[in-house]
Write an enzyme that holds these catalytic residues in place. Structure first.
Site, mmCIF file in Angstrom:
data_model
loop_
_atom_site.group_PDB
_atom_site.id
_atom_site.type_symbol
_atom_site.label_atom_id
_atom_site.label_comp_id
_atom_site.label_asym_id
_atom_site.label_seq_id
_atom_site.Cartn_x
_atom_site.Cartn_y
_atom_site.Cartn_z
ATOM 1 N N ASN A 1 -64.228 83.328 55.958
ATOM 2 C CA ASN A 1 -65.670 83.169 56.111
ATOM 3 C C ASN A 1 -66.321 83.556 54.781
ATOM 4 O O ASN A 1 -66.395 84.733 54.453
ATOM 5 C CB ASN A 1 -66.167 84.078 57.250
ATOM 6 C CG ASN A 1 -67.678 84.024 57.411
ATOM 7 O OD1 ASN A 1 -68.349 83.199 56.783
ATOM 8 N ND2 ASN A 1 -68.223 84.904 58.250
ATOM 9 N N LYS B 1 -69.328 83.296 53.991
ATOM 10 C CA LYS B 1 -70.717 83.739 54.206
ATOM 11 C C LYS B 1 -71.646 83.036 53.196
ATOM 12 O O LYS B 1 -71.375 81.892 52.821
ATOM 13 C CB LYS B 1 -70.802 85.263 54.119
ATOM 14 C CG LYS B 1 -69.781 85.942 55.059
ATOM 15 C CD LYS B 1 -70.020 87.387 55.285
ATOM 16 C CE LYS B 1 -68.966 87.946 56.243
ATOM 17 N NZ LYS B 1 -69.164 89.326 56.602
ATOM 18 N N HIS C 1 -71.771 85.088 65.119
ATOM 19 C CA HIS C 1 -71.387 86.150 64.173
ATOM 20 C C HIS C 1 -72.422 87.282 64.254
ATOM 21 O O HIS C 1 -73.613 87.025 64.400
ATOM 22 C CB HIS C 1 -71.303 85.577 62.757
ATOM 23 C CG HIS C 1 -70.621 86.510 61.812
ATOM 24 N ND1 HIS C 1 -71.240 87.620 61.288
ATOM 25 C CD2 HIS C 1 -69.349 86.526 61.333
ATOM 26 C CE1 HIS C 1 -70.377 88.264 60.507
ATOM 27 N NE2 HIS C 1 -69.220 87.619 60.527
ATOM 28 N N GLU D 1 -64.822 91.520 65.933
ATOM 29 C CA GLU D 1 -65.216 92.117 64.659
ATOM 30 C C GLU D 1 -66.131 93.313 64.936
ATOM 31 O O GLU D 1 -67.323 93.126 65.221
ATOM 32 C CB GLU D 1 -65.991 91.112 63.803
ATOM 33 C CG GLU D 1 -65.219 89.872 63.415
ATOM 34 C CD GLU D 1 -65.820 89.191 62.197
ATOM 35 O OE1 GLU D 1 -65.115 89.097 61.203
ATOM 36 O OE2 GLU D 1 -66.997 88.781 62.245
ATOM 37 N N GLY E 1 -67.397 94.518 56.060
ATOM 38 C CA GLY E 1 -67.859 94.775 54.692
ATOM 39 C C GLY E 1 -67.768 96.224 54.250
ATOM 40 O O GLY E 1 -68.257 96.581 53.184
ATOM 41 N N SER F 1 -63.031 93.949 57.276
ATOM 42 C CA SER F 1 -62.348 94.536 56.108
ATOM 43 C C SER F 1 -60.844 94.282 56.116
ATOM 44 O O SER F 1 -60.062 95.156 55.725
ATOM 45 C CB SER F 1 -62.660 96.037 56.027
ATOM 46 O OG SER F 1 -64.039 96.237 55.861
ATOM 47 N N GLY G 1 -63.653 88.128 55.524
ATOM 48 C CA GLY G 1 -64.869 87.920 54.728
ATOM 49 C C GLY G 1 -64.581 88.183 53.255
ATOM 50 O O GLY G 1 -64.065 87.319 52.537
HETATM 51 P P1 13P Z 1 -65.289 91.525 55.765
HETATM 52 O O1 13P Z 1 -63.879 91.001 55.701
HETATM 53 O O2 13P Z 1 -65.993 91.474 54.446
HETATM 54 O O3 13P Z 1 -65.359 92.853 56.420
HETATM 55 O O4 13P Z 1 -66.110 90.507 56.699
HETATM 56 C C1 13P Z 1 -65.636 90.261 57.980
HETATM 57 C C2 13P Z 1 -66.465 89.195 58.567
HETATM 58 O O5 13P Z 1 -67.604 89.406 58.915
HETATM 59 C C3 13P Z 1 -65.847 87.868 58.717
HETATM 60 O O6 13P Z 1 -66.601 87.063 59.554
#
Ligand code: 13P
Length: 254
Positions: free
Chosen positions: A9, A11, A95, A167, A173, A214, A235
């Site tokens: 993802n 983003k 999400h 998640e 993040g 993460s 992410g």
């Molecule tokens: P991170 O891997 O940066 O924690 O993000 C996870 C996420 O929200 C994927 O959709």
């Protein structure tokens, strides 16, 4: 175990040139992905070009969201039918960043999932509790409610697939590792709720539950080694081709 499902993802983190550069790097690395199912979700603005780059590889195209109608007077929204035309096979729905920043409700999410089944696009339904909900001992209640709100009254026809991405909002993040035992246990609870909603064979054969938050090359193995964890939604670490490829390789080994 089945091939792990690893979804990137991106983003809203990359400029167009960066997205295309990353897609080209993933294409080069894609021979390493045999034995895994790999999906990338770029921004809408790069969907077509990324789709062009990865076509004829084993990398599949996903999107980060869609609207809940196929067509109409919905200014600024994106139809999943248009996304299908560009080769999109998976769409993230619900999400936590959309639930929080855009007030996306359970009803909106339900309508999106329902439409995607009719279009043969696989919804990746994202669920997860906040830190406060976890502290208050409400994790299971929140996950159960999010699953019921999104899925009650829906059914999967033969061939339909559904992905649940667990998640925890507080891990996204943050760079934090979570005890893999806890993740495995939470996935079992999610499976229990799915068995309440769908027939056993549907849950076993048509639904995958994956983990996000993460995920990196070092921790992915421990998560995926749990039988109830069938893949990862990535992410930050998906923005670097080397790291993302390492995640796929580790996931295949686990
Ligand atoms: P991170 O891997 O940066 O924690 O993000 C996870 C996420 O929200 C994927 O959709």
């Amino acid at each position: 175990m089945q091939n792990p499902l690893i979804i990137a993802n991106w983003k809203m983190k990359l400029l167009p040139s960066q997205s295309l550069d990353l897609a080209r790097k993933l294409k080069k690395a894609s021979s390493k992905y045999a034995g895994a199912e790999v999906v990338v979700c770029p921004s809408f603005t790069e969907i077509a070009q990324v789709g062009e780059i990865i076509k004829d590889t084993n990398i599949k195209l996903g999107a980060q969201d869609c609207f809940w109608e196929e067509q109409g007077a919905f200014t600024g929204e994106v139809s999943p039918k248009s996304l299908l035309d560009y080769g999109v096979e998976y769409i993230l729905v619900g999400h936590s960043e959309r639930r929080q920043n855009l007030s996306e409700t359970g009803d909106m999410i339900h309508k999106k999932v329902r439409l995607l089944f009719t279009l043969d696009i696989t919804p990746v339904l994202c669920i997860g509790e906040t830190f406060e909900e976890r502290q208050d001992g409400l994790k299971d209640v929140v996950l159960t409610r999010q699953l019921h709100n999104a899925l009650n009254g829906l059914w999967l026809n033969k061939g339909d697939k559904l992905v649940i991405a667990y998640e925890p909002v507080w891990v996204i993040g943050s760079g934090q590792d979570v005890d893999p035992e806890e993740i495995g246990h939470t996935h079992q609870i999610i499976n229990q709720v799915l068995y309440d909603i769908f027939e056993n064979s549907v849950v076993k054969d048509q639904i995958k539950v994956i983990y996000g938050g993460s995920v990196d090359p070092e921790n992915v193995g421990a998560y995926i080694s749990k039988a109830s964890v069938q893949g990862a939604l990535v992410g930050t670490a998906s923005l670097d081709a080397t790291q993302f490829s390492a995640i796929v390789v580790q996931a295949k080994k686990s």
